[in-house]
Write a protein that holds these residues in place. Sequence first.
Motif, mmCIF file in Angstrom:
data_model
loop_
_atom_site.group_PDB
_atom_site.id
_atom_site.type_symbol
_atom_site.label_atom_id
_atom_site.label_comp_id
_atom_site.label_asym_id
_atom_site.label_seq_id
_atom_site.Cartn_x
_atom_site.Cartn_y
_atom_site.Cartn_z
ATOM 1 N N VAL A 231 0.859 -1.200 0.000
ATOM 2 C CA VAL A 231 0.000 0.000 0.000
ATOM 3 C C VAL A 231 0.885 1.235 0.000
ATOM 4 N N ILE A 232 0.537 2.198 -0.846
ATOM 5 C CA ILE A 232 1.125 3.535 -0.699
ATOM 6 C C ILE A 232 -0.010 4.441 -0.261
ATOM 7 N N SER A 233 0.178 5.063 0.889
ATOM 8 C CA SER A 233 -0.902 5.881 1.433
ATOM 9 C C SER A 233 -0.994 7.204 0.679
ATOM 10 N N GLU A 234 -2.219 7.520 0.262
ATOM 11 C CA GLU A 234 -2.439 8.789 -0.432
ATOM 12 C C GLU A 234 -2.273 9.949 0.556
ATOM 13 N N GLU A 235 -2.622 9.693 1.817
ATOM 14 C CA GLU A 235 -2.583 10.773 2.817
ATOM 15 C C GLU A 235 -1.161 11.104 3.255
ATOM 16 N N THR A 236 -0.360 10.051 3.515
ATOM 17 C CA THR A 236 0.965 10.297 4.121
ATOM 18 C C THR A 236 2.128 9.908 3.206
ATOM 19 N N GLY A 237 1.848 9.168 2.159
ATOM 20 C CA GLY A 237 2.924 8.662 1.292
ATOM 21 C C GLY A 237 3.649 7.471 1.915
ATOM 22 N N LYS A 246 -0.654 -10.372 8.057
ATOM 23 C CA LYS A 246 0.002 -9.408 8.955
ATOM 24 C C LYS A 246 0.390 -8.189 8.127
ATOM 25 N N ILE A 247 0.272 -7.017 8.720
ATOM 26 C CA ILE A 247 0.629 -5.805 7.968
ATOM 27 C C ILE A 247 1.671 -4.995 8.736
ATOM 28 N N LYS A 248 2.738 -4.574 7.984
ATOM 29 C CA LYS A 248 3.775 -3.725 8.598
ATOM 30 C C LYS A 248 3.613 -2.356 7.960
ATOM 31 N N SER A 249 3.505 -1.309 8.781
ATOM 32 C CA SER A 249 3.301 0.002 8.174
ATOM 33 C C SER A 249 4.563 0.831 8.285
#
Length: 265
Positions: A231-237, A246-249
Amino acid sequence: MESFDLMFSNFGIFDLIDILLVAILIYLFYNLLRGTIAINILIGYLLIYLFYLLVKSLNMRLLTLLFNGFFQVGVIALIIVFQPEIRKFLLMIGKNFKLYRNEYWYRFFVRNKTIQREAELAQLKPILDACKSMQENSTGALIIFAKNPEEEHFYKNGEEIDATVSKRLLESIFNKYSPLHDGAVIICEGKVMAAACILPLTDNQELPPYMGLRHRAALGISEVADVVALVISEETGNLAYARQGKIKSNISLHDLEKNLRKDLL
Ligand SMILES: Nc1ncnc2c1ncn2[C@@H]1O[C@H](COP(=O)(O)OP(=O)(O)OP(=O)(O)O)[C@@H](O)[C@H]1O
């Protein structure tokens, strides 16, 4: 007391292994259910079972009869209710087994390491370059790396593309004015197979509030399929990386490369 002694006099090493294996299975299953609504269903089921034991011991015949009927189909009911979790569980076991028969040994011992590294970099470069540029422009993106196009059906609801991966192709798809930017892109064997795919959302209730639908879709697909979701966040990049439920951010591009190399190549 005698029967207690008798029970333990027959207790051998295999009983110990048996108990350990059951404990591991219960732990793995609990790990799968943790944070999902399925754990509430399980607790509800256990509470009903305790109530059933109580009415049975009090000899309340009508209630016992009623619950008897319920628990006679109990196993089948459990399989139906926990079908997604059982599927995830089997998938997890299958995946771990597959790890041992992949090309790791072949690559490690047989192929020249420099050639191997160059080939790997060439495969990942357009993806990493696209991620860097989309991060800088805060372009939201959801990219799924699938291993076997034949096995996966989740991208059939999107737009079929079947084109070689390139930085510009990924940037064009996720450009917010592109008709295909909503949904996920599926990459498999160096090709963009499809775009604008709608994925199943996770029902994990422990995700932080900043993880919206894009992150939920990434985690959701990683729970039910043998894929890597990025995922590339639109809000924070920020970059987030999901695999095996499992998700690592907020991972760096360097970590992204390391993880992709480890999980895909
Ligand atoms: N089920 C789904 N499958 C695939 N993509 C989805 C799905 N649901 C939402 N999306 C994508 O996620 C976008 C909405 O993201 P949202 O803002 O809710 O997510 P987010 O996790 O907060 O990410 P961001 O940090 O980029 O805002 C939609 O425009 C769409 O492209």
